[in-house]
Write a protein that holds these residues in place. Structure first.
Motif, short mmCIF file in Angstrom:
data_model
loop_
_atom_site.label_atom_id
_atom_site.label_comp_id
_atom_site.label_asym_id
_atom_site.label_seq_id
_atom_site.Cartn_x
_atom_site.Cartn_y
_atom_site.Cartn_z
N ALA A 1 2.91 -3.17 13.48
CA ALA A 1 2.18 -4.33 12.94
C ALA A 1 1.41 -3.97 11.63
O ALA A 1 1.62 -4.45 10.75
N THR A 2 1.26 -2.34 11.73
CA THR A 2 0.74 -2.22 10.26
C THR A 2 1.87 -2.20 9.12
O THR A 2 1.67 -2.55 8.08
N THR A 3 3.05 -1.86 9.53
CA THR A 3 4.41 -1.51 8.63
C THR A 3 4.56 -3.00 8.07
O THR A 3 5.00 -3.41 7.00
N ARG A 4 4.71 -3.91 9.13
CA ARG A 4 4.78 -5.34 8.71
C ARG A 4 3.90 -5.79 7.78
O ARG A 4 4.36 -6.65 6.86
N LEU A 5 2.55 -5.81 7.85
CA LEU A 5 1.84 -6.37 7.02
C LEU A 5 1.78 -5.71 5.58
O LEU A 5 1.67 -6.37 4.67
N TRP A 6 2.21 -4.35 5.50
CA TRP A 6 2.16 -3.66 4.28
C TRP A 6 3.33 -4.22 3.44
O TRP A 6 3.22 -4.52 2.36
N GLN A 7 4.30 -4.39 4.24
CA GLN A 7 5.59 -4.91 3.47
C GLN A 7 5.47 -6.27 3.04
O GLN A 7 5.92 -6.77 1.79
N ARG A 8 4.68 -7.00 3.69
CA ARG A 8 4.36 -8.65 3.22
C ARG A 8 3.50 -8.71 2.14
O ARG A 8 3.81 -9.29 1.17
N MET A 9 2.61 -7.69 2.03
CA MET A 9 1.58 -7.83 1.03
C MET A 9 2.22 -6.91 -0.20
O MET A 9 2.04 -7.23 -1.35
N LYS A 10 3.23 -5.93 -0.07
CA LYS A 10 4.09 -5.51 -1.12
C LYS A 10 4.75 -6.71 -1.76
O LYS A 10 4.78 -6.69 -3.06
N VAL A 11 5.64 -7.47 -1.05
CA VAL A 11 6.12 -8.35 -1.68
C VAL A 11 5.26 -9.45 -2.31
O VAL A 11 5.55 -10.02 -3.55
N ALA A 12 4.19 -9.80 -1.63
CA ALA A 12 3.08 -10.68 -2.43
C ALA A 12 2.70 -10.10 -3.39
O ALA A 12 2.49 -10.95 -4.70
N ASP A 13 2.42 -8.86 -3.69
CA ASP A 13 1.79 -7.97 -4.77
C ASP A 13 2.90 -7.88 -5.95
O ASP A 13 2.50 -7.40 -7.10
N GLY A 14 4.13 -8.16 -5.71
CA GLY A 14 5.28 -7.96 -6.64
C GLY A 14 5.55 -6.49 -6.72
O GLY A 14 5.77 -6.09 -7.91
N GLY A 15 5.19 -5.83 -5.66
CA GLY A 15 5.34 -4.09 -5.78
C GLY A 15 4.13 -3.28 -6.26
O GLY A 15 4.36 -2.33 -6.54
N LEU A 16 3.08 -3.95 -6.79
CA LEU A 16 1.88 -3.36 -7.32
C LEU A 16 1.09 -2.96 -6.02
O LEU A 16 0.87 -3.76 -4.84
N ASP A 17 0.16 -1.90 -6.21
CA ASP A 17 -0.87 -1.66 -5.21
C ASP A 17 -1.81 -2.37 -5.62
O ASP A 17 -1.96 -3.23 -6.35
N GLN B 1 5.29 12.87 -5.56
CA GLN B 1 6.47 11.78 -5.18
C GLN B 1 6.90 11.76 -4.01
O GLN B 1 7.38 12.96 -3.50
N ARG B 2 7.04 10.85 -3.47
CA ARG B 2 7.40 10.60 -2.06
C ARG B 2 8.07 9.31 -1.67
O ARG B 2 7.71 8.32 -2.37
N SER B 3 8.90 8.98 -0.88
CA SER B 3 9.27 7.75 -0.67
C SER B 3 8.51 6.79 -0.30
O SER B 3 7.56 7.03 0.60
N GLU B 4 8.78 5.72 -0.61
CA GLU B 4 8.04 4.55 -0.14
C GLU B 4 8.12 3.86 1.20
O GLU B 4 7.65 3.33 1.66
N GLN B 5 9.46 4.19 1.70
CA GLN B 5 9.84 3.95 2.70
C GLN B 5 9.11 4.38 4.00
O GLN B 5 9.09 5.51 4.40
N ALA B 6 8.56 3.49 5.04
CA ALA B 6 7.84 4.02 6.13
C ALA B 6 8.64 4.19 7.21
O ALA B 6 9.68 3.63 7.29
N PRO B 7 8.27 5.23 7.91
CA PRO B 7 9.12 5.55 9.18
C PRO B 7 8.95 4.38 10.03
O PRO B 7 7.96 3.58 10.16
N THR B 8 9.87 4.23 10.77
CA THR B 8 10.20 2.94 11.64
C THR B 8 9.28 3.15 12.91
O THR B 8 8.94 4.53 13.10
N SER B 9 8.93 2.32 13.66
CA SER B 9 8.06 2.57 14.67
C SER B 9 8.92 3.10 15.98
O SER B 9 8.19 3.52 17.09
N LYS B 10 10.09 3.41 15.78
CA LYS B 10 10.68 3.82 16.74
C LYS B 10 11.28 5.60 16.67
O LYS B 10 11.90 6.29 17.35
N SER B 11 10.48 6.13 15.67
CA SER B 11 10.67 7.38 15.48
C SER B 11 9.36 8.00 15.23
O SER B 11 8.46 7.37 14.50
N SER B 12 9.05 9.39 15.51
CA SER B 12 7.91 10.15 15.30
C SER B 12 8.16 11.16 14.14
O SER B 12 9.27 11.43 13.76
#
Length: 422
Positions: free
Chosen positions: A172-188, A200-211
């Motif tokens: 749920a949190t990952t989906r909202l973050w990605q939607r807001m990222k698109v809406a913000d044009g990639g800005l925080d 420096q670290r990857s922007e890609q969030a771990p999926t909900s299926k991995s710990s």
């Protein structure tokens, strides 16, 4: 006593699955410990993030996590949080904490009913395996942004969950973050596309299926969530608009012995009111713990016109007196064959049920339900004022007028948002 219930857990088989926490005084130490143990990702959502007092401990934990390379994402509601975090923005940015503000209003935002839809859920998930959900903002129990220092702590609850439920919260949190990222044009949320001083670290969030260990999150602690014991309910203004209310109505309709509800802002729609009235008339004991101190005009005065019918049907109403009631919880048939409880962010009013992003956890575990019921009974009997029909009849005319005005304004607001049938 209340202190015994700060860490009430479910049945022994679920001891590592779901834990009841009362107030920031119980939530924040558990939250900080979990964030300090994060290895991959921390995602936090809240309506209010105010670092005054105890709230600073959470802000510091987020900075520590981001500084050691943990992906750290924070989403706050632009209205609820306001300028509270301004003094911390530079430290967040330097450490690498990624912050977004949900739906800023702009100059004329209040004139557009669509902009009234807010982020009201309070979620935090760490590495996809441990999470928190409830009604508690990142806000000191003894402090209110509008009223200042409180003489008593506000009453509120959260749950600490592990296993599959935590993985669902991460999704749920990952989906909202990605939607807001698109809406913000990639800005925080501060308008920055990148932070040269941050690790420096990857922007890609771990999926909900991995710990953090690389194992599937559900498999990492599958025994932590027995089938049918708990579930996550998400509410929003689109597909899940009625999901939380329907869960309440189903549980109320199945009640056989007792219904105990604590709701900070209580203005249920016709179907939910009818369910409560029918339950009381068929002999179920229905008890409501509602706001007893003035906080906001509409929420305080808008509820009282509904009192009379409820009281006439046998519903017991208590107003919480020592401080602000902020809980959004319920317990049904705690001693019965099908115990049911919910702890979350959703009030039983139109703003929560129809327009806000909300999150509740439902628990069907006898011991957990009994613990929560015990605390609510204590609050009603020792810290609440019982409302009766005689007291309503003696309210000053000015109070009755304000009640009617608030009720009318609430109905106008519903009409403007298109919710004609609430």
């Amino acid at each position: 006593m209340a202190s015994e219930l700060l860490h009430a857990v479910a049945q022994p088989a679920e001891a590592h699955a779901i834990e009841l926490l009362e107030g920031a005084r119980a939530l924040f130490p558990a939250l900080v410990a979990a964030i300090d143990g994060a290895r991959v990702e921390v995602a936090l959502e809240t309506y209010i993030f105010d670092p005054t007092g105890a709230g600073a401990s959470v802000a510091e934990a987020l900075i520590r996590a981001a500084s050691r390379g943990v992906i750290t994402r924070v989403v706050v509601d632009a209205i609820g949080t306001g300028d509270c975090l301004v003094p911390w923005l530079q430290r967040f940015e330097q450490a690498g904490v990624r912050l977004r503000r949900y739906r800023p209003l702009g100059w004329f935002g209040w004139l557009a009913p669509s902009r009234w839809r807010r982020l009201h859920r309070k979620l935090c998930v760490i590495d996809g395996v441990t999470a928190f959900c409830g009604g508690i903002n990142i806000l000191d129990d003894w402090y209110d942004p509008s009223w200042g220092r409180l003489t008593n702590p506000r009453l509120d609850f959260s749950v600490h969950v592990r296993g599959e439920l935590a993985a669902e919260i991460q999704t749920a949190t990952t989906r909202l973050w990605q939607r807001m990222k698109v809406a913000d044009g990639g800005l925080d949320g501060t308008g920055h596309a990148s932070r040269p001083n941050a690790p420096q670290r990857s922007e890609q969030a771990p999926t909900s299926k991995s710990s953090a260990s690389g194992r599937p999150a559900a498999a990492a602690d599958r025994r932590a969530r027995p089938s049918g014991q708990s579930a996550l309910l998400l509410g929003d203004n689109l597909r899940n608009r009625h999901k939380i209310e329907r869960a309440y109505r189903r549980a109320i309709g199945a009640a056989r012995h007792e219904i105990v509800i604590a709701s900070a802002y209580f203005l249920p729609g016709r179907k939910l009111r009818r369910a409560l009235l029918h339950a009381a008339r068929r002999g179920v004991r229905v008890q409501l713990l509602l706001q007893g101190r003035y906080e906001y005009f509409l929420q305080f005065h808008g509820v009282r016109p509904a009192y009379r019918k409820l009281l006439e049907s046998g519903v017991e109403i208590y107003e919480y007196a020592p401080s602000f009631l902020h809980a959004k919880v319920a317990v049904i048939d705690a001693d019965g064959m099908r115990p049911w409880a919910t702890v979350g962010s959703s009030n039983l009013d139109p703003l929560s049920l129809l327009m806000a992003r909300e999150a509740n956890v439902v628990v069907e575990a006898r011991r957990f339900c009994q613990h929560l019921r015990k605390r609510l009974n204590e609050a009603m009997q020792q810290e609440g004022r019982r409302v009766d029909l005689a007291a309503l009849a003696t309210l000053p005319w000015r109070e009755r007028l304000l009640d009617r005005v608030a009720s009318l304004l609430m109905r106008v607001g519903l009409l403007l948002t298109g919710q004609f049938r609430y």
